[in-house]
Design an enzyme around this catalytic site. Sequence first.
Site, PDB file in Angstrom:
ATOM      1  N   ASP A  23       0.820  -1.224   0.000  1.00 41.31           N
ATOM      2  CA  ASP A  23       0.000   0.000   0.000  1.00 41.31           C
ATOM      3  C   ASP A  23       0.851   1.270   0.000  1.00 41.31           C
ATOM      4  O   ASP A  23       0.437   2.310   0.511  1.00 41.31           O
ATOM      5  CB  ASP A  23      -0.960   0.034   1.204  1.00 41.31           C
ATOM      6  CG  ASP A  23      -1.779  -1.232   1.331  1.00 41.31           C
ATOM      7  OD1 ASP A  23      -2.408  -1.623   0.329  1.00 41.31           O
ATOM      8  OD2 ASP A  23      -1.782  -1.855   2.416  1.00 41.31           O
ATOM      9  N   ALA A  49      -4.114  -7.685  -4.073  1.00 40.85           N
ATOM     10  CA  ALA A  49      -3.647  -6.318  -3.811  1.00 40.85           C
ATOM     11  C   ALA A  49      -4.078  -5.418  -4.953  1.00 40.85           C
ATOM     12  O   ALA A  49      -3.910  -5.761  -6.119  1.00 40.85           O
ATOM     13  CB  ALA A  49      -2.124  -6.298  -3.669  1.00 40.85           C
ATOM     14  N   HIS A  51      -3.889  -1.804  -7.055  1.00 44.81           N
ATOM     15  CA  HIS A  51      -3.119  -0.594  -7.339  1.00 44.81           C
ATOM     16  C   HIS A  51      -4.091   0.494  -7.785  1.00 44.81           C
ATOM     17  O   HIS A  51      -4.804   0.329  -8.773  1.00 44.81           O
ATOM     18  CB  HIS A  51      -2.072  -0.868  -8.419  1.00 44.81           C
ATOM     19  CG  HIS A  51      -0.899  -1.647  -7.907  1.00 44.81           C
ATOM     20  ND1 HIS A  51       0.174  -1.999  -8.688  1.00 44.81           N
ATOM     21  CD2 HIS A  51      -0.631  -2.137  -6.670  1.00 44.81           C
ATOM     22  CE1 HIS A  51       1.051  -2.666  -7.954  1.00 44.81           C
ATOM     23  NE2 HIS A  51       0.578  -2.766  -6.733  1.00 44.81           N
ATOM     24  N   THR A 249       2.780 -12.511   2.997  1.00 46.41           N
ATOM     25  CA  THR A 249       2.046 -13.049   1.857  1.00 46.41           C
ATOM     26  C   THR A 249       2.736 -14.336   1.407  1.00 46.41           C
ATOM     27  O   THR A 249       3.707 -14.776   2.017  1.00 46.41           O
ATOM     28  CB  THR A 249       1.946 -12.007   0.729  1.00 46.41           C
ATOM     29  OG1 THR A 249       0.993 -12.435  -0.240  1.00 46.41           O
ATOM     30  CG2 THR A 249       3.294 -11.767   0.053  1.00 46.41           C
ATOM     31  N   GLY A 320     -11.245  -3.028   1.536  1.00 44.64           N
ATOM     32  CA  GLY A 320     -11.908  -1.968   2.278  1.00 44.64           C
ATOM     33  C   GLY A 320     -11.545  -1.953   3.752  1.00 44.64           C
ATOM     34  O   GLY A 320     -12.058  -1.135   4.514  1.00 44.64           O
ATOM     35  N   ASP A 351       2.153  14.758   1.456  1.00 44.25           N
ATOM     36  CA  ASP A 351       1.124  15.748   1.788  1.00 44.25           C
ATOM     37  C   ASP A 351       0.268  15.349   2.983  1.00 44.25           C
ATOM     38  O   ASP A 351      -0.351  16.210   3.619  1.00 44.25           O
ATOM     39  CB  ASP A 351       0.227  15.999   0.570  1.00 44.25           C
ATOM     40  CG  ASP A 351      -0.338  14.715  -0.009  1.00 44.25           C
ATOM     41  OD1 ASP A 351       0.461  13.889  -0.499  1.00 44.25           O
ATOM     42  OD2 ASP A 351      -1.568  14.528   0.031  1.00 44.25           O
ATOM     43  N   THR A 432       3.273  14.158  -4.164  1.00 42.59           N
ATOM     44  CA  THR A 432       2.611  15.172  -3.341  1.00 42.59           C
ATOM     45  C   THR A 432       1.097  15.197  -3.555  1.00 42.59           C
ATOM     46  O   THR A 432       0.442  16.194  -3.269  1.00 42.59           O
ATOM     47  CB  THR A 432       3.197  16.561  -3.643  1.00 42.59           C
ATOM     48  OG1 THR A 432       3.053  16.831  -5.056  1.00 42.59           O
ATOM     49  CG2 THR A 432       4.666  16.634  -3.274  1.00 42.59           C
TER      50      THR A 432
END
Length: 448
Positions: A23, A49, A51, A249, A320, A351, A432
Amino acid sequence: MSASAVNVTPGRNVVVVGTQWGDEGKGKIVDWLTDHAQGVVRFQGGHNAGHTLIIGGKKTILRLIPSGIMREGVACYIGNGVVLSPEALFKEIGELEEAGVNVRDRLFISEATTLILPYHIAIDQAREARKGAGKIGTTGRGIGPAYEDKVGRRALRVQDLFDAKTFADRLRENLDFHNFVLTQYLGGAAVDFQATLDTMLGYADRLKPMVADVSRRLYDANNAGQNLLFEGAQGTLLDIDHGTYPFVTSSNCVAGAASAGAGVGPQKLNYILGITKAYCTRVGSGPFPSELYDADNPQRQDQVGVTLANVGKEFGSVTGRPRRTGWLDAAALRRSIQINGVSGLCMTKLDVLDGLDEVKLCVGYKIDGKDADILPRGAADVARCEPVYETFAGWKESTVGIKTWEALPANAQAYLTRVQEVAGVPVDMVSTGPDRDETILLRHPFKV
């Protein structure tokens, strides 16, 4: 071979790997780098997973198909190191085609790719249910059991679909074994042979036009001057060998897996880009030394961790599930850099730290009173790590969308500089924001 072919300069090959527990934001960075690649390769993992890409404000989640599919004219490859659910694949293809993306003419699947079958999913879910509180926290999509079959030399592969009789014989043999485990040990229901056979053989004609000798295609493409991008899934600390075992994993997530999982010689890999978030997250069970927040643990409710989770939208793109959050762990990052041979780092989600009064960086641990500057091996030892922090002044200015180093707040620059010093490799890119254009480039992976 013609003289002109001999004189072609081979393309550059870049491997993108996560340096944490997955992640890290690899999908966006792969998409950004695809501007300079003619092919993108998935080399391990399955559809466990996701992306996430934000392109022109539109969100796309890819689970199996390489992120390069969003770029017209880029070839996408699924290597032999992947475990493939045909059902998940065609669902994803359908979603992309509905959005106007041409998939089937640009997607090449290795004939040696292991298949995920219904009994893998049944075993995965029954096993987690049986473990109860001691579960690892798998996605229940059959990834682990499919890899177990591969190592046990029982796996059915994509190429097996094109010989119906042999496929049926091997399926029956596999079901004898797996149904015994399901019914007698895990307390689950048996998986039906005929229904499974009909379902799987029904994919054969749809898959066949996309099946190829991926290893040969990659070799030829690279020798013809094409740049290739190898897209890792999960992260180094979830690697089956090098992660916080057994909370890992079922595949190798490190850079070396790109060679084995795509059939490309290791000397062909020119640059390893390690992706790290400006903080850490983890999904599911397992030790996490710098943890601040876990929605399921009343003892881990630090307000900064809650802020990181909310501002960073830290929820699994596939499941989720809320992610656990904590400060960036540079000692764990050192381990990942060592294992992968990282050439340079890309820090994502800078950020998310905007507005914090102070920012902390874990630079080592106390383990039973002794100093350690690198993450130990194995979950039991990692669980005994007490983080040692350096503290930095935060910044109130927004970094969202900044595209140059000079435009960053001074305190953000100081934080990034210290991460670079502790890690021992340069920070070559900074993200950012979620959009592909919200990126600072300091050194280009394809041009180093």
